[in-house]
Design a protein around this motif. Structure first.
Motif, short mmCIF file in Angstrom:
data_model
loop_
_atom_site.label_atom_id
_atom_site.label_comp_id
_atom_site.label_asym_id
_atom_site.label_seq_id
_atom_site.Cartn_x
_atom_site.Cartn_y
_atom_site.Cartn_z
N LYS A 33 -49.28 109.71 -57.52
CA LYS A 33 -49.37 108.28 -57.25
C LYS A 33 -49.52 108.11 -55.75
CE LYS A 33 -45.37 106.97 -58.99
NZ LYS A 33 -44.34 106.13 -59.65
N PHE A 34 -50.03 107.01 -55.33
CA PHE A 34 -50.23 106.77 -53.91
C PHE A 34 -48.92 106.79 -53.13
CE2 PHE A 34 -54.55 106.56 -53.52
CZ PHE A 34 -55.20 105.56 -54.24
N MET A 80 -57.46 111.75 -56.68
CA MET A 80 -56.79 110.65 -57.39
C MET A 80 -57.77 109.54 -57.72
SD MET A 80 -53.14 109.42 -56.04
CE MET A 80 -53.31 107.93 -56.95
N VAL A 81 -58.58 109.18 -56.73
CA VAL A 81 -59.50 108.08 -56.93
C VAL A 81 -60.56 108.46 -57.96
CG1 VAL A 81 -61.27 106.66 -55.84
CG2 VAL A 81 -59.15 107.14 -54.62
N ASP A 82 -61.10 109.67 -57.79
CA ASP A 82 -62.16 110.08 -58.72
C ASP A 82 -61.68 110.12 -60.14
OD1 ASP A 82 -63.76 112.46 -56.45
OD2 ASP A 82 -63.90 110.28 -56.67
N ARG A 83 -60.41 110.49 -60.30
CA ARG A 83 -59.90 110.60 -61.66
C ARG A 83 -60.04 109.28 -62.38
NH1 ARG A 83 -54.19 110.94 -62.24
NH2 ARG A 83 -54.21 111.97 -60.23
N VAL A 84 -59.92 108.21 -61.65
CA VAL A 84 -59.92 106.90 -62.28
C VAL A 84 -61.23 106.16 -62.08
CG1 VAL A 84 -58.86 104.63 -62.19
CG2 VAL A 84 -57.43 106.66 -62.14
N ALA A 85 -61.77 106.24 -60.86
CA ALA A 85 -62.96 105.46 -60.56
C ALA A 85 -64.19 106.31 -60.81
CB ALA A 85 -62.92 105.03 -59.10
N LEU A 86 -64.95 105.92 -61.78
CA LEU A 86 -66.08 106.75 -62.17
C LEU A 86 -67.23 106.67 -61.18
CD1 LEU A 86 -65.97 105.85 -65.94
CD2 LEU A 86 -65.47 108.05 -64.92
N ASN A 87 -67.36 105.51 -60.54
CA ASN A 87 -68.39 105.41 -59.51
C ASN A 87 -67.94 104.38 -58.49
OD1 ASN A 87 -68.96 102.83 -60.54
ND2 ASN A 87 -70.48 103.68 -61.97
N PHE A 125 -66.11 101.00 -58.97
CA PHE A 125 -64.71 100.87 -59.38
C PHE A 125 -63.75 100.84 -58.23
CE2 PHE A 125 -64.55 101.12 -63.92
CZ PHE A 125 -65.84 101.47 -64.22
N THR A 126 -64.29 101.16 -57.04
CA THR A 126 -63.34 101.25 -55.96
C THR A 126 -63.83 100.46 -54.78
OG1 THR A 126 -62.15 102.77 -54.53
CG2 THR A 126 -64.39 103.35 -55.10
N MET A 186 -60.66 114.63 -64.40
CA MET A 186 -61.59 113.51 -64.28
C MET A 186 -62.07 113.08 -65.65
SD MET A 186 -63.99 112.59 -61.51
CE MET A 186 -65.70 112.10 -61.49
N TYR A 187 -62.04 111.76 -65.85
CA TYR A 187 -62.45 111.25 -67.17
C TYR A 187 -63.97 111.19 -67.27
CZ TYR A 187 -57.60 109.73 -67.72
OH TYR A 187 -56.25 109.68 -67.83
N HIS A 238 -64.67 105.54 -69.31
CA HIS A 238 -63.57 104.61 -69.54
C HIS A 238 -63.93 103.70 -70.70
CE1 HIS A 238 -62.20 104.71 -65.05
NE2 HIS A 238 -62.24 105.90 -65.62
N ARG A 276 -60.57 107.58 -70.86
CA ARG A 276 -59.46 106.72 -70.46
C ARG A 276 -59.55 105.43 -71.26
NH1 ARG A 276 -57.01 103.57 -65.97
NH2 ARG A 276 -58.99 102.58 -65.50
N ILE A 284 -61.36 95.72 -65.72
CA ILE A 284 -61.81 96.94 -65.04
C ILE A 284 -60.62 97.81 -64.66
CG2 ILE A 284 -63.06 97.84 -63.06
CD1 ILE A 284 -64.86 95.54 -63.15
N ASP A 305 -51.80 101.59 -58.46
CA ASP A 305 -52.76 102.46 -57.77
C ASP A 305 -54.19 101.96 -57.97
OD1 ASP A 305 -50.98 105.61 -58.28
OD2 ASP A 305 -50.84 104.07 -56.74
N MET A 318 -56.88 100.87 -55.30
CA MET A 318 -58.21 101.47 -55.24
C MET A 318 -59.29 100.42 -55.17
SD MET A 318 -58.21 104.54 -57.96
CE MET A 318 -56.77 105.54 -58.17
N ARG A 319 -59.03 99.26 -55.73
CA ARG A 319 -60.03 98.19 -55.72
C ARG A 319 -59.90 97.35 -54.47
NH1 ARG A 319 -64.18 97.16 -58.91
NH2 ARG A 319 -63.57 95.04 -59.45
N TYR A 333 -43.21 100.73 -53.91
CA TYR A 333 -44.16 101.07 -52.87
C TYR A 333 -43.80 100.44 -51.53
CZ TYR A 333 -47.64 103.37 -55.86
OH TYR A 333 -48.31 104.25 -56.68
#
Lengths: 813, 59, 605
Positions: free
Chosen positions: B3-4, B46-53, B56-57, C1-2, C5, C40, C123, C130, C134-135, C254
């Motif tokens: 986690k961050f 971490m980011v890649d695991r969730v954000a596919l492209n 997403f970020t 890595m997924y 989603h 995911r 999304i 987290d 990220m967004r 956090y």
């Protein structure tokens, strides 16, 4: 901030910032209608009848809540305003039973008045109307919520002023209602029947049961008089029709009760018309009472008393007074007894208050409430110990509540949860009997943390050095076990009391017969002296008395060792002054006290007793008690009263007296305020006011008294009593009540004592140690004072008496 | 680093009792208080695991 | 890595269409193929298109599957996930597209939308801080902490953000009042008591992106000088409350909530207070009373909450959607972006809930200034069943209706106010000729009557009497005087009520009378409800020329009130007919007409 200029209905006016439009209009004499506005409560803005038009505002504005702004131009009766008000009235009328013909409120109903003013006679909506059942579950009043217009004033009074919290808004929208939680009956709620809701309801939703059908507002004559119950001495209006009291309402603008009452003042008067009232003098003949004429009765008394005096001497005679009698009666009574050669005069229940009196005499040199009741509302901290003011003196309870609302700290020390505990910032649940330890520990903390008012101590007190040394033994840690409190609790309470700029202490004298409580009074006096909380406004030591004229009766010298104003019989100069005024020789030996006679078994001393408005048999254990036996064994017993009490039943002669509403006289309340009471109805049969009976009796004894009316009696007494010297019936009529000391004609009276010096010069620190003896079976709270009342006022009918104990219990939280 | 809030290495000091004012920016652009490819890699993972492209970020 | 989603809509609309069962079936299928770890799955926020739910969006392909059933999952998994082929059958189809559409850019519903407030909805996983970071989450807050509080207020003011709860007051100005109010202790309150019937904009934000609210409140707290905040969320939103609790816990962990946040010496503590079923508690002062533990009744103003609010302290109260906009403005370059959207007086976007007779019901977020025509026909897909647009009700029980003649009215605060409606919280109820305007007014008024707190006379008693009149009118008992009474009563209630509920509740009545007086008059004078809603005031009548005798209506009628043989024109027996409407729904020829009681249809209708 500077004053604000506005225009109301074309008239320019300058007002203080923060003034509401309604207040500004009232200053100009403009009458804006209101239902939900009450000067004592924060403005609600609920009923919307008070709306006015403000130029440039989007919608109409509720004048009771809107503050003025510079340059505001207001129209209070424009077309738009009148139209809105008519709409509000029409809507109210559409949901209101229009039975003005039989409604008790007719003639003083705001809804009726405003409908008349705006020409609203009916509504033609023709829709749903409330159909709620009446709640007449209790002995005192009926709640007809069909007439309720939901202004919310009753809720505000109940929640904020009185604190009983018995009613609130329930449900919402069209079916919104006002009532107890879960829509219980009012009888089952925490209602204390103080009547404030009834007095403030603008319509006929709340009606006293006794009043219903008995008289219209315009048929009634209102007389202002003083409530005869507790020592607050609330100003009340007796509403009389055909020589009968049919309602009691509080007097609004007075410094004592300010439009407030409790259940006793509001409802406790129907005994006046009881069929059991004594109406003729009675003499016991062969064990049975026989009606006689006044002449016969008085003549008989004189014969018998003179015989006792001849045989045993004057010391065998005793006069027992009552703290419920007027000043005039009490003055004459002690004058009579003393004129017959003895100082044996006392009032029995004064004994409950001896610790307060003795304690304050020792510490300050005079014994009376140091400050006024009204001042409590502006204090910054209140310390309540061994007292339950909300129950014993409800008006004091209301003032404390107000002080707390304004931000004051409330410190309560009591083994039980008393009525005000929900407001307390500090609640100390201490073990009964450990009160003195606690107070000493607080003094210890104050000294340790340098919170004392050293300047005051240095200039105005003596005995501090020894006190400081003694109190060093009372560190809070050392009393935790005895008191059951933690060190922190004690420290915080002490800090809260001592750091306020002005703080008051309230205690009562409890039901004690033991000497233990004088210690507590001295300890509390120490606390007040230590923090400089004497001789200034909204501070002080309050030990309010029980009965309505306890202060007055003591002031009148109905005590064995002192004459009026506590002038001692031992002093030659004092005796000479009175001898000259009365034309008699006063005995220089102090008389015996009621305690001496009834408890310390000096019973054989007294052979004849005159009892005025007192009932020792009931208070001291009933028909089989020692007190009853003592009275039975007297050679001669005379009782003056309004009912055939247990004590009167034992008498040889019973004299019928007038009740409070039937005679004129003055009463001195616990804050030393002398108030004039007016008669409202005639006494039944041949009952006479007490002062007249005693004066007449004195004549039969050969004493030459010459009083045309109670004013003459008062004037004579005042001329002999320095504290009362400046008070007269003229002044009382014109200015209202006056607080002694009032030494001269133009003196305004004294709200709080000891501004310059104490009664004894300097305040005295005393060393107080050990436990305060708890009363067997009862904590040091004041249940007793209230039940004293009940026993003395046994004339209240059964349902009311049970409500009084309801009242006691309901305030326990 | 799952986690961050986890520390990327012993140089990271951020916690709620001992906050670091760059924390938020550091989550995506870090490490800021020190140079470390490994630590940056942890974040990217971490980011890649969730954000596919990149949609997403935040970039 | 997924690999991919799968964002399943878990918000109100789709949940009630059965998205839970769809999700379970999906999980089953994935496990059956042993590929669950590659994907995911998120039961996430609302993509808005409730009409076609349950919805699954597959990322990064951006494929939009809709109207799903549990049994569709096997095909989806096998064909798309395993086989890499889009399942055409499950794509969006409608009269507004030539071919099944893949995603946002091809689905007309989304064409004119702009996702600002709903930027993360659908999304991110709403239960992950987290992903929010990220967004770009909490960057705006960090930037705000570096600014002077007064400067933050100024930025929000300049951006032109207006309160999205209904009143449309300048948010930045509101913050400034509280910032300037004297006192050490101040509060920030989020009004999440969304009460308008049919409104679920705030719910979607709370459920789909709770951290955006936390961030908005943190920024607000810094701007006004508050150290404590409350989110007042209606208890009927348990999922929102759950998500908020999780979000708060995470933010505390956090160090984004608590003491000395990010080392700036800023303390902020956040509590959640649940409502208890009272619409009136959406009113500011009643809400504050409720948080204080008192009965939720409004209090007179002044004093205003900015000076004396919660527990007597200066307080700022903002709506959920307003707060969700705040991070967008405070982020780097955000204000400049924000003012590019919307009109001169109304900047930014607004989330609307489309309901009523419209084809595409659901949530949509559009720039301010979009016209009613565009919302109804472009976003909304036009009127269901091809009927004519009659009016749209904007602003719920406090709002008014805009008739078809004003279809080109741009939607922003000021033009709606002028037209006699209000923006309100964003509920838009679209009506066709089968909506009775009298009944509409009655519906909204009965709601406000039930929800009135009862404190002030005009609202408590007045709404009841207005409702009684409307009831009578819809039952054919109306009199001509009733319209005057309604008018004057409504004017009094508006002019003298204590709070916003009372002041605005006559609006539906006033605006329907304003634009559709003829309908009222028809009800009163001719006892006729031309929309066919008020049951006492119309008959159904089968057009004998058009009827083909298919017997669909005969079979549909629950009380056997229709007679007719196959291929013969049918007839309704009026004495038996209960006007339930089952027949008119089934008729394939559209030949059942609405007529006055006891008369034949005027076929020119």
């Amino acid at each position: 901030m500077s004053a604000i200029n506005i225009k109301v209905d074309g008239i320019e006016i300058e007002v203080e910032p923060g003034t509401t439009i309604l207040q500004a209009a009232r200053q100009l004499g403009i009458d804006i209608p209101t239902f939900c506005y009450d000067p004592e409560l924060p403005s609600n803005g609920a009923c919307r009848i008070c709306v006015v038009e403000v130029e440039k505002a989007r919608s109409l504005v509720a004048s009771c809540v809107a503050p003025v702004a510079p340059g505001m131009v207001i129209h209070t009766e424009s077309e738009r305003v009148v139209s809105a008000r008519k709409a509000v009235l029409t809507l109210m009328v559409a949901n209101h039973p229009l039975d003005c013909i039989t409604c008790q409120k007719t003639g003083e109903c705001k809804l009726q008045d405003y409908c008349y003013r705006y020409g609203v006679s009916d509504s033609d909506f023709g829709g749903e109307v409330k159909e709620l059942s009446h709640d007449d579950s209790n002995a005192f009043f009926i709640r007809d919520m069909n007439k309720c217009i939901l202004c919310g004033v009753c809720v505000g009074k109940c929640q904020d002023v009185v604190g009983a919290g018995a009613i609130d808004f329930t449900r919402r929208g069209f079916v919104a209602n006002v009532g107890p939680p879960y829509e219980d009956r009012i009888e089952d709620s925490t209602c204390v029947f103080c009547g404030l809701c009834i007095d403030s309801c603008p319509v006929g939703a709340l009606t006293p049961k006794y009043l219903l059908g008995r008289g219209r507002p315009w048929e009634v004559e209102k007389t202002e008089t003083i409530c005869p119950y507790c020592s607050i001495g609330c100003n009340i209006n007796l509403h009389v029709k055909d020589n009968e009291v049919i309602e009691v309402t509080p007097v609004d603008n007075n410094p004592v009760n300010r439009g407030h009452l409790c259940v006793k003042g509001k409802f406790g008067w129907d005994y006046l018309k009881s069929r059991d009232r004594l109406t003729k003098p009675l003499v016991k003949s062969n064990g049975v009472f026989v009606e006689v004429s006044w002449g016969e009765a008085l003549g008989y008394i004189v014969d018998q008393v003179e015989e006792v005096i001849d045989r045993y001497g004057s010391e065998a005679l005793m006069g027992l007074c009552s703290p419920k009698s007027t000043n005039e009666e009490s003055y004459l009574f002690q004058k009579l007894i003393r004129s017959l050669g003895t100082n044996n005069i006392d009032s029995y229940t004064r004994h409950c208050h001896a610790p307060a009196v003795d304690g304050m005499m020792e510490a300050f040199g005079s014994a009376a409430l140091t400050n006024s009741i009204e001042e409590l509302a502006s204090t910054e901290a209140v310390f309540v110990i061994a007292a339950d003011p909300a129950e014993s003196h409800p008006i004091i309870g209301y003032r404390i509540r107000e002080a707390v609302r304004k931000g004051a700290d409330l410190i309560i020390a009591d083994p039980d949860l008393i009525g005000l505990t929900d407001l307390a910032s500090h609640y100390l649940s201490l073990k009964a009997g450990s009160e003195t330890e606690l107070v000493n520990a607080m003094a210890n903390v104050i000294l340790e943390e340098s919170l004392q008012d050293q300047a005051f101590i240095d200039k105005r007190t003596e005995g501090f050095a020894e006190f400081e040394k003694a109190v060093a033994d009372y560190a809070p840690q050392s009393v935790t076990e005895k008191t059951g409190l933690s060190e922190d609790e004690i420290r915080e309470a002490a800090r809260a009391y001592a750091s306020a700029n002005k703080a008051a202490i309230i205690s009562t004298v409890g039901i004690d017969h033991a000497g233990g409580n004088e210690k507590l009074v001295l300890a509390l006096a120490n606390l007040a002296l230590l923090t400089g909380n004497l001789g200034k406004e909204s501070a002080g030591l309050y030990l309010p008395y029980g009965e309505n004229n306890l202060q007055g009766v003591s002031d009148m010298g109905a005590l064995p060792a002192v004459l009026t104003g506590y002038q001692h019989v031992k002093e030659k100069a004092v005796r000479e002054k009175f001898n000259r005024a009365w034309g008699v020789e006063i005995d220089k030996k102090p008389g015996v006290s009621a305690a001496d006679v009834f408890e310390n078994k000096k019973k054989n001393l007294i052979k004849a007793m005159l009892i005025l408005d007192e009932n020792p048999v009931s208070c001291l254990g009933g028909d089989d008690s020692d007190a009853a036996a003592l009275l039975k064994n007297l050679d001669f017993l005379v009782v003056q009263d309004i009912f055939m009490t247990e004590t009167a039943a034992l008498a040889d002669v019973v004299l019928p007296a007038a009740a409070f509403a039937e005679q004129q006289g003055t009463y001195t309340n616990t804050e030393r305020r002398v108030q004039l009471s007016y008669p409202a109805v005639e006494a039944p049969g041949e009952a006479y006011p007490g002062w007249a009976i005693i004066a007449e009796l004195a004549g039969w004894f050969g004493l030459e008294w010459n009083y045309n009316d109670p004013g003459d009696i008062f004037a004579e007494m005042a001329s002999l009593t320095p504290q009362y010297a400046g008070i007269s019936y003229e002044r009382l009529t014109e200015e209202g009540g006056l607080q002694w000391p009032c030494p001269s004609d133009n003196h305004p009276g004294t709200p709080y004592l000891y501004e310059g010096r104490f009664g004894r010069g300097l305040g005295l620190f005393t060393i107080v140690e050990g436990e305060t003896a708890p009363v067997p079976g009862v904590g040091l709270t004041v249940k007793g004072a209230l039940s004293d009342h009940v026993c003395q006022c046994q004339s209240l009918n059964m349902s009311k008496r049970s409500v009084i104990s309801n009242y006691i219990n309901a305030n326990r939280r | 680093m799952k986690k961050f809030i986890d520390h990327c290495c012993e140089k990271c000091t951020h916690s709620k009792e001992n906050p670091c004012k760059d924390f938020v920016r550091c989550c995506l652009e870090g490490p800021i208080c020190h140079e470390s490819k490994a630590c940056a890699e942890q974040r990217k993972e971490m980011v890649d695991r969730v954000a596919l492209n990149e949609k997403f970020t935040f970039c | 890595m997924y690999e991919k989603h799968l964002m399943i809509c878990g918000a109100t609309g789709c949940l009630s269409s059965g998205s839970n069962a769809v999700e379970e079936a999906l999980v089953e299928e994935l496990e059956k193929h042993g590929i669950k770890d590659k994907y995911r799955l998120v039961m996430g926020g609302c993509p808005g298109f409730c009409e076609v739910g349950p919805i699954i969006v597959v990322y990064p392909d951006e494929v939009f599957y809709c109207r799903l059933k549990p049994k569709d999952m096997s095909e989806l998994v096998e064909k798309h996930l395993v086989g890499g082929e889009i399942v055409e059958r499950l794509l969006y189809k409608g009269p507004d597209v030539d071919a099944p559409a893949r995603f946002y850019d091809t689905i007309p519903f989304y064409a004119k939308q702009k996702f600002n407030v709903l930027r993360n909805s659908g999304i991110v996983d709403p239960e992950s801080i987290d992903e929010y970071i990220m967004r770009g989450g909490y960057r705006a807050f960090t930037r705000a902490l570096n600014l002077d509080p007064a400067a933050v207020c100024e930025e929000v003011k300049q951006a032109g953000l207006r309160g999205r709860g209904g009143a449309g007051f300048s948010t930045g100005l509101k913050w400034e009042f509280t910032n300037k109010a004297p006192g050490d202790k101040k509060y920030v309150v989020c009004n999440a008591d969304e009460g308008d019937p049919g409104a679920f904009m705030d719910r979607s934000i709370l459920e789909g992106d709770p951290h955006s609210i936390l961030e908005g409140m943190l920024i607000c707290g810094h701007a006004v000088g508050a150290s404590e905040g409350y989110i007042y969320c209606r208890a009927e939103y348990p999922l929102a409350i759950k998500r908020l609790r999780i979000a708060i816990e995470q933010a505390e962990e956090y160090g984004l909530l608590g003491e000395n946040i990010l080392g700036f010496g800023y303390n902020f503590k956040l509590h959640i207070k649940e409502g208890a079923g009272a619409f009136v508690c959406g009113e500011e002062t009643a809400l504050l009373a409720s948080i204080e533990g008192k009965r939720g009744m409004p209090r007179p103003r002044p004093p205003f909450p900015a000076q004396s609010g919660l527990f007597g302290k200066p307080t700022t109260i903002n709506n959920v959607e307003t707060l969700a906009n705040v991070p967008l403005i405070l982020k780097e370059g955000g204000a400049a972006e924000f003012v590019k959207i919307g009109t001169e007086g109304s900047k930014g976007t607004k989330v609307f809930a489309l309901a009523g007779k419209i084809r595409n019901t659901g949530l949509c977020e559009v720039p301010m200034g979009i016209t009613i025509r565009e919302i109804i026909y472009d976003v909304g897909g036009g009127i269901k069943g091809g009927r004519d647009f009659k009016a749209v009700q904007a602003g719920g029980p406090s709002g008014g209706c805009i008739p078809a003649e004003q279809i080109d009215l741009p939607i922003d605060y000021d033009s709606l106010n002028e037209a006699g409606a209000i923006m309100g919280s964003g509920g838009l109820v679209v009506m066709d000729e089968r909506t009775c305007m009298v009944d509409l007014a009655r519906y909204f008024l009965s709601f406000t009557q039930k929800e009135s707190c009862g404190k002030c006379t005009p609202c408590r008693e007045g709404t009841k009497r207005m409702l009684e009149i409307l009831n009578r009118i819809s039952e054919g008992q109306g009199t001509p005087r009733d319209l005057d009474t309604l008018d004057s009563l409504a004017a009094s209630i508006k002019d003298s009520s204590l709070c916003g509920l009372g002041q605005t509740c006559p609006n539906p009545v006033l605006s329907t009378i304003r634009y559709f007086k003829n309908e009222y008059e028809e009800h009163i004078n001719e006892h006729y409800c031309r929309a066919g809603v008020c049951k006492e005031l119309f008959n159904y009548w089968i057009d004998q020329e058009k009827c083909t005798g298919c017997t669909a209506c005969v079979r549909a009628c629950p009380v056997d009130a229709i007679e007719g043989e196959k291929k013969e024109p049918h007839e309704i027996i009026q004495e038996l007919c209960t006007r339930c409407g089952s027949c008119i729904e089934k008729c394939p020829q559209d030949c059942i007409l609405i007529t006055r009681v006891g008369s034949e249809a005027d076929v020119s209708n």
